[in-house]
Design a protein around this motif. Sequence first.
Motif: not given
Length: 326
Positions: A2, A57-58, A61, A63, A147, A149
Amino acid sequence: MSGKIALSTWPTPLEPMPRLARALGLGEGDLWAKRDDLTGLGGGGNKVRKLEWTVGGALAEGADTLVTTGAAQSNHARLTAAAGARLGLDVVLVFPGTPESATGGSGNLVLDGLFGARIFWAGDGEPSTLAQAAEDVCEQLRREGGRPYLIPFGGSSSLGARGYVDGGNELLVQLPEVRHVVVAVGSGGTMAGLIGALGEERVLGVHCGAVSEPASAVAGFAGGLTGRSVTPGALRVRTDQVGAGYGVLNEPVLEAMRTAATLEGIVLDPVYSGRAMAGLIQAVRDGDVRRGERTVFLHSGGLPGLFGHAQTVHRCVTALHGFKAV
Protein backbone atom coordinates in the motif's frame (compact mmCIF):
# COMPACT_ATOMS: atom_id res chain seq x y z
CA MET A 1 2.14 -2.95 -1.04
CA SER A 2 0.00 0.00 0.00
CA GLY A 3 0.97 3.62 -0.48
CA LYS A 4 -0.37 6.95 0.57
CA ILE A 5 -2.47 8.98 -1.87
CA ALA A 6 -3.26 12.71 -1.70
CA LEU A 7 -6.82 13.63 -0.72
CA SER A 8 -6.26 17.09 0.78
CA THR A 9 -3.78 19.94 1.09
CA TRP A 10 -1.50 19.99 4.11
CA PRO A 11 -0.73 21.33 6.65
CA THR A 12 -4.06 22.22 8.21
CA PRO A 13 -4.03 25.50 10.17
CA LEU A 14 -3.00 25.78 13.80
CA GLU A 15 -4.96 28.63 15.35
CA PRO A 16 -4.70 30.26 18.80
CA MET A 17 -7.74 30.26 21.11
CA PRO A 18 -6.87 33.11 23.51
CA ARG A 19 -10.39 33.96 24.70
CA LEU A 20 -11.16 30.35 25.55
CA ALA A 21 -7.75 30.00 27.22
CA ARG A 22 -8.43 32.99 29.47
CA ALA A 23 -11.90 31.71 30.34
CA LEU A 24 -10.40 28.39 31.46
CA GLY A 25 -7.67 30.05 33.53
CA LEU A 26 -4.86 29.20 31.12
CA GLY A 27 -2.32 31.63 29.72
CA GLU A 28 -3.41 33.51 26.61
CA GLY A 29 -0.89 31.66 24.44
CA ASP A 30 -1.44 28.22 25.96
CA LEU A 31 -4.38 26.94 23.91
CA TRP A 32 -4.46 26.18 20.18
CA ALA A 33 -6.80 24.44 17.75
CA LYS A 34 -5.45 22.11 15.09
CA ARG A 35 -8.08 22.62 12.40
CA ASP A 36 -8.44 19.18 10.87
CA ASP A 37 -12.08 20.09 10.33
CA LEU A 38 -10.76 22.18 7.43
CA THR A 39 -9.43 19.31 5.31
CA GLY A 40 -10.68 19.95 1.81
CA LEU A 41 -12.43 16.68 0.94
CA GLY A 42 -16.14 16.07 1.40
CA GLY A 43 -16.88 18.54 4.19
CA GLY A 44 -13.63 17.97 6.09
CA GLY A 45 -12.61 16.01 9.15
CA ASN A 46 -9.91 13.85 10.67
CA LYS A 47 -10.85 10.75 8.67
CA VAL A 48 -9.27 12.22 5.54
CA ARG A 49 -5.78 11.55 6.90
CA LYS A 50 -6.65 7.88 7.49
CA LEU A 51 -8.28 7.51 4.09
CA GLU A 52 -5.13 8.68 2.34
CA TRP A 53 -3.57 5.41 3.54
CA THR A 54 -6.53 3.00 3.52
CA VAL A 55 -7.78 4.05 0.09
CA GLY A 56 -4.19 3.95 -1.07
CA GLY A 57 -4.22 0.31 0.02
CA ALA A 58 -7.45 -0.29 -1.90
CA LEU A 59 -6.01 1.16 -5.09
CA ALA A 60 -2.82 -0.89 -4.68
CA GLU A 61 -4.98 -4.03 -4.61
CA GLY A 62 -6.94 -3.01 -7.71
CA ALA A 63 -10.24 -2.44 -5.90
CA ASP A 64 -13.21 -0.93 -7.71
CA THR A 65 -15.51 -0.59 -4.66
CA LEU A 66 -14.95 0.70 -1.13
CA VAL A 67 -17.06 -0.91 1.59
CA THR A 68 -17.14 0.39 5.16
CA THR A 69 -19.28 0.48 8.29
CA GLY A 70 -20.38 3.05 10.83
CA ALA A 71 -23.34 4.69 12.49
CA ALA A 72 -25.90 6.33 10.22
CA GLN A 73 -24.32 9.74 10.89
CA SER A 74 -20.76 8.44 10.46
CA ASN A 75 -18.25 11.10 9.43
CA HIS A 76 -15.92 8.35 8.26
CA ALA A 77 -18.62 6.93 5.98
CA ARG A 78 -19.32 10.38 4.51
CA LEU A 79 -15.65 10.95 3.75
CA THR A 80 -15.23 7.44 2.32
CA ALA A 81 -18.07 8.28 -0.06
CA ALA A 82 -16.33 11.53 -1.00
CA ALA A 83 -13.01 9.77 -1.57
CA GLY A 84 -14.72 7.22 -3.80
CA ALA A 85 -16.36 10.00 -5.80
CA ARG A 86 -13.04 11.77 -6.30
CA LEU A 87 -11.24 8.61 -7.39
CA GLY A 88 -13.99 7.00 -9.48
CA LEU A 89 -14.63 4.12 -7.06
CA ASP A 90 -18.05 2.78 -6.09
CA VAL A 91 -18.88 3.00 -2.38
CA VAL A 92 -21.21 0.86 -0.26
CA LEU A 93 -21.88 2.00 3.31
CA VAL A 94 -23.14 -0.61 5.78
CA PHE A 95 -25.19 0.98 8.56
CA PRO A 96 -27.14 -0.46 11.49
CA GLY A 97 -30.89 0.00 11.69
CA THR A 98 -33.31 0.80 8.91
CA PRO A 99 -33.97 3.81 6.67
CA GLU A 100 -36.90 4.72 8.94
CA SER A 101 -34.59 4.95 11.96
CA ALA A 102 -32.16 7.34 10.28
CA THR A 103 -33.26 10.70 11.71
CA GLY A 104 -35.17 11.79 8.66
CA GLY A 105 -32.25 11.31 6.29
CA SER A 106 -30.51 14.49 7.41
CA GLY A 107 -26.92 15.44 8.30
CA ASN A 108 -24.22 13.20 6.88
CA LEU A 109 -26.79 11.01 5.11
CA VAL A 110 -27.60 13.87 2.74
CA LEU A 111 -23.94 14.08 1.73
CA ASP A 112 -23.63 10.29 1.42
CA GLY A 113 -26.38 10.49 -1.18
CA LEU A 114 -24.86 13.45 -3.00
CA PHE A 115 -21.56 11.60 -3.31
CA GLY A 116 -23.37 8.66 -4.91
CA ALA A 117 -22.80 6.06 -2.19
CA ARG A 118 -25.16 3.12 -1.80
CA ILE A 119 -26.36 2.18 1.69
CA PHE A 120 -27.00 -1.30 2.99
CA TRP A 121 -29.12 -1.26 6.15
CA ALA A 122 -28.12 -4.16 8.40
CA GLY A 123 -30.97 -3.94 10.90
CA ASP A 124 -30.58 -3.95 14.66
CA GLY A 125 -28.02 -6.13 16.35
CA GLU A 126 -24.61 -6.32 18.00
CA PRO A 127 -21.49 -4.68 16.47
CA SER A 128 -20.41 -8.14 15.29
CA THR A 129 -23.61 -8.29 13.22
CA LEU A 130 -22.59 -5.09 11.41
CA ALA A 131 -19.11 -6.45 10.70
CA GLN A 132 -20.60 -9.67 9.32
CA ALA A 133 -23.02 -7.69 7.17
CA ALA A 134 -20.08 -5.83 5.64
CA GLU A 135 -18.32 -9.14 4.91
CA ASP A 136 -21.51 -10.43 3.30
CA VAL A 137 -21.74 -7.31 1.11
CA CYS A 138 -18.15 -7.83 -0.02
CA GLU A 139 -18.86 -11.46 -0.85
CA GLN A 140 -21.92 -10.50 -2.89
CA LEU A 141 -19.89 -7.92 -4.82
CA ARG A 142 -17.23 -10.55 -5.58
CA ARG A 143 -19.89 -12.96 -6.90
CA GLU A 144 -21.05 -10.14 -9.20
CA GLY A 145 -17.51 -9.72 -10.54
CA GLY A 146 -16.56 -6.72 -8.36
CA ARG A 147 -13.32 -6.10 -6.50
CA PRO A 148 -14.37 -4.73 -3.09
CA TYR A 149 -12.01 -3.46 -0.42
CA LEU A 150 -13.27 -3.43 3.17
CA ILE A 151 -12.21 -0.40 5.21
CA PRO A 152 -12.68 -1.07 8.94
CA PHE A 153 -15.08 0.76 11.24
CA GLY A 154 -14.02 4.38 11.58
CA GLY A 155 -11.16 3.80 9.15
CA SER A 156 -9.14 2.69 12.15
CA SER A 157 -6.33 0.20 11.70
CA SER A 158 -2.57 0.34 12.03
CA LEU A 159 -2.49 1.33 8.36
CA GLY A 160 -5.05 4.11 8.76
CA ALA A 161 -3.32 5.36 11.91
CA ARG A 162 -0.33 6.32 9.78
CA GLY A 163 -2.37 9.34 8.77
CA TYR A 164 -2.02 10.71 12.29
CA VAL A 165 1.66 9.96 12.49
CA ASP A 166 1.72 12.42 9.58
CA GLY A 167 -0.58 14.76 11.52
CA GLY A 168 1.49 14.56 14.69
CA ASN A 169 4.72 15.27 12.84
CA GLU A 170 3.03 18.20 11.10
CA LEU A 171 2.01 19.58 14.48
CA LEU A 172 5.56 19.28 15.85
CA VAL A 173 6.74 21.59 13.07
CA GLN A 174 3.99 24.10 13.84
CA LEU A 175 4.34 24.03 17.65
CA PRO A 176 7.50 22.16 18.74
CA GLU A 177 6.88 22.88 22.44
CA VAL A 178 3.42 21.25 22.49
CA ARG A 179 2.79 19.52 25.84
CA HIS A 180 -0.75 18.15 25.42
CA VAL A 181 -2.79 17.17 22.37
CA VAL A 182 -6.45 16.58 23.25
CA VAL A 183 -8.38 14.34 20.86
CA ALA A 184 -11.72 12.56 20.68
CA VAL A 185 -11.45 8.77 20.84
CA GLY A 186 -13.98 7.03 18.62
CA SER A 187 -12.66 3.88 16.99
CA GLY A 188 -9.13 4.70 18.25
CA GLY A 189 -6.98 5.20 15.16
CA THR A 190 -6.49 8.96 15.45
CA MET A 191 -5.12 8.77 18.98
CA ALA A 192 -2.96 5.78 18.05
CA GLY A 193 -1.34 7.69 15.19
CA LEU A 194 -0.69 10.72 17.39
CA ILE A 195 1.00 8.43 19.93
CA GLY A 196 3.19 7.13 17.11
CA ALA A 197 4.43 10.68 16.49
CA LEU A 198 4.28 12.23 19.97
CA GLY A 199 4.46 9.37 22.48
CA GLU A 200 1.96 8.34 25.14
CA GLU A 201 2.58 11.20 27.57
CA ARG A 202 1.57 14.06 25.28
CA VAL A 203 -1.71 12.66 23.93
CA LEU A 204 -4.91 12.97 25.98
CA GLY A 205 -7.84 11.04 24.54
CA VAL A 206 -11.49 11.62 25.45
CA HIS A 207 -13.66 8.51 25.10
CA CYS A 208 -16.85 9.10 23.09
CA GLY A 209 -18.56 5.75 23.65
CA ALA A 210 -18.05 4.26 20.18
CA VAL A 211 -16.16 1.18 21.43
CA SER A 212 -16.33 -0.68 24.73
CA GLU A 213 -12.60 -0.67 25.56
CA PRO A 214 -11.08 2.52 24.15
CA ALA A 215 -7.63 2.23 25.72
CA SER A 216 -7.23 -1.35 24.49
CA ALA A 217 -8.33 -0.38 20.98
CA VAL A 218 -5.85 2.51 20.86
CA ALA A 219 -3.04 0.38 22.29
CA GLY A 220 -3.63 -2.33 19.70
CA PHE A 221 -3.43 0.07 16.76
CA ALA A 222 -0.46 1.93 18.26
CA GLY A 223 1.41 -1.31 18.87
CA GLY A 224 0.88 -2.45 15.30
CA LEU A 225 1.99 0.96 14.07
CA THR A 226 5.13 1.36 16.20
CA GLY A 227 6.20 -2.28 16.43
CA ARG A 228 6.47 -2.09 20.22
CA SER A 229 4.17 -3.11 23.03
CA VAL A 230 1.83 -0.33 24.10
CA THR A 231 0.12 -0.88 27.45
CA PRO A 232 -3.50 0.32 27.69
CA GLY A 233 -2.95 1.41 31.30
CA ALA A 234 -0.15 3.75 30.23
CA LEU A 235 -2.46 5.76 27.97
CA ARG A 236 -4.17 9.00 28.98
CA VAL A 237 -7.82 8.26 28.20
CA ARG A 238 -10.65 10.11 29.94
CA THR A 239 -13.91 8.20 30.13
CA ASP A 240 -15.98 10.79 32.02
CA GLN A 241 -17.73 12.45 29.06
CA VAL A 242 -19.70 9.50 27.63
CA GLY A 243 -22.76 10.27 29.77
CA ALA A 244 -25.80 8.18 28.82
CA GLY A 245 -23.99 6.73 25.82
CA TYR A 246 -22.68 7.24 22.33
CA GLY A 247 -24.86 9.63 20.38
CA VAL A 248 -26.76 10.86 23.46
CA LEU A 249 -26.23 14.54 24.23
CA ASN A 250 -25.25 15.41 27.79
CA GLU A 251 -25.14 18.81 29.47
CA PRO A 252 -21.33 19.20 29.86
CA VAL A 253 -20.90 18.53 26.14
CA LEU A 254 -23.58 21.03 25.15
CA GLU A 255 -21.98 23.61 27.44
CA ALA A 256 -18.56 22.92 25.90
CA MET A 257 -20.04 23.39 22.43
CA ARG A 258 -21.61 26.69 23.46
CA THR A 259 -18.39 27.87 25.10
CA ALA A 260 -16.24 27.16 22.03
CA ALA A 261 -18.82 28.75 19.74
CA THR A 262 -19.41 31.93 21.76
CA LEU A 263 -15.76 32.55 22.66
CA GLU A 264 -13.96 31.45 19.49
CA GLY A 265 -16.59 31.06 16.76
CA ILE A 266 -15.67 27.38 16.45
CA VAL A 267 -18.45 24.86 15.85
CA LEU A 268 -18.14 21.41 17.43
CA ASP A 269 -20.33 18.33 17.04
CA PRO A 270 -22.16 16.61 19.94
CA VAL A 271 -20.63 13.14 19.54
CA TYR A 272 -16.89 13.63 19.04
CA SER A 273 -15.35 17.11 19.10
CA GLY A 274 -17.89 18.40 21.64
CA ARG A 275 -16.99 15.56 24.01
CA ALA A 276 -13.29 16.20 23.42
CA MET A 277 -13.74 19.86 24.37
CA ALA A 278 -15.73 18.89 27.47
CA GLY A 279 -12.87 16.56 28.40
CA LEU A 280 -10.32 19.33 27.88
CA ILE A 281 -12.30 21.71 30.11
CA GLN A 282 -12.51 19.08 32.84
CA ALA A 283 -8.79 18.25 32.47
CA VAL A 284 -7.99 21.90 33.20
CA ARG A 285 -10.27 21.86 36.25
CA ASP A 286 -8.60 18.64 37.45
CA GLY A 287 -5.10 20.07 37.02
CA ASP A 288 -4.12 17.56 34.34
CA VAL A 289 -3.65 20.46 31.91
CA ARG A 290 -2.09 23.51 33.53
CA ARG A 291 -1.27 27.12 32.85
CA GLY A 292 2.00 27.53 30.96
CA GLU A 293 1.67 24.21 29.12
CA ARG A 294 1.11 24.50 25.37
CA THR A 295 -2.06 22.57 24.66
CA VAL A 296 -3.58 21.70 21.27
CA PHE A 297 -7.20 20.75 20.76
CA LEU A 298 -7.49 18.54 17.68
CA HIS A 299 -10.67 19.64 15.93
CA SER A 300 -11.73 16.47 14.16
CA GLY A 301 -14.66 17.99 12.25
CA GLY A 302 -18.13 16.47 12.20
CA LEU A 303 -20.21 19.56 11.46
CA PRO A 304 -22.63 17.76 9.05
CA GLY A 305 -23.45 15.25 11.78
CA LEU A 306 -24.62 18.05 14.06
CA PHE A 307 -27.55 18.69 11.73
CA GLY A 308 -28.53 15.03 11.90
CA HIS A 309 -28.53 15.01 15.72
CA ALA A 310 -32.09 15.78 16.71
CA GLN A 311 -31.38 16.41 20.40
CA THR A 312 -28.75 19.05 19.68
CA VAL A 313 -30.77 20.78 16.99
CA HIS A 314 -33.78 20.99 19.31
CA ARG A 315 -31.76 22.30 22.27
CA CYS A 316 -29.97 24.93 20.22
CA VAL A 317 -33.08 26.19 18.45
CA THR A 318 -35.17 26.39 21.62
CA ALA A 319 -32.37 28.36 23.32
CA LEU A 320 -32.68 31.22 20.81
CA HIS A 321 -34.03 34.48 22.10
CA GLY A 322 -35.55 37.07 19.81
CA PHE A 323 -34.42 40.68 20.08
CA LYS A 324 -37.10 42.96 21.48
CA ALA A 325 -37.01 46.69 20.87
CA VAL A 326 -37.11 48.81 24.01
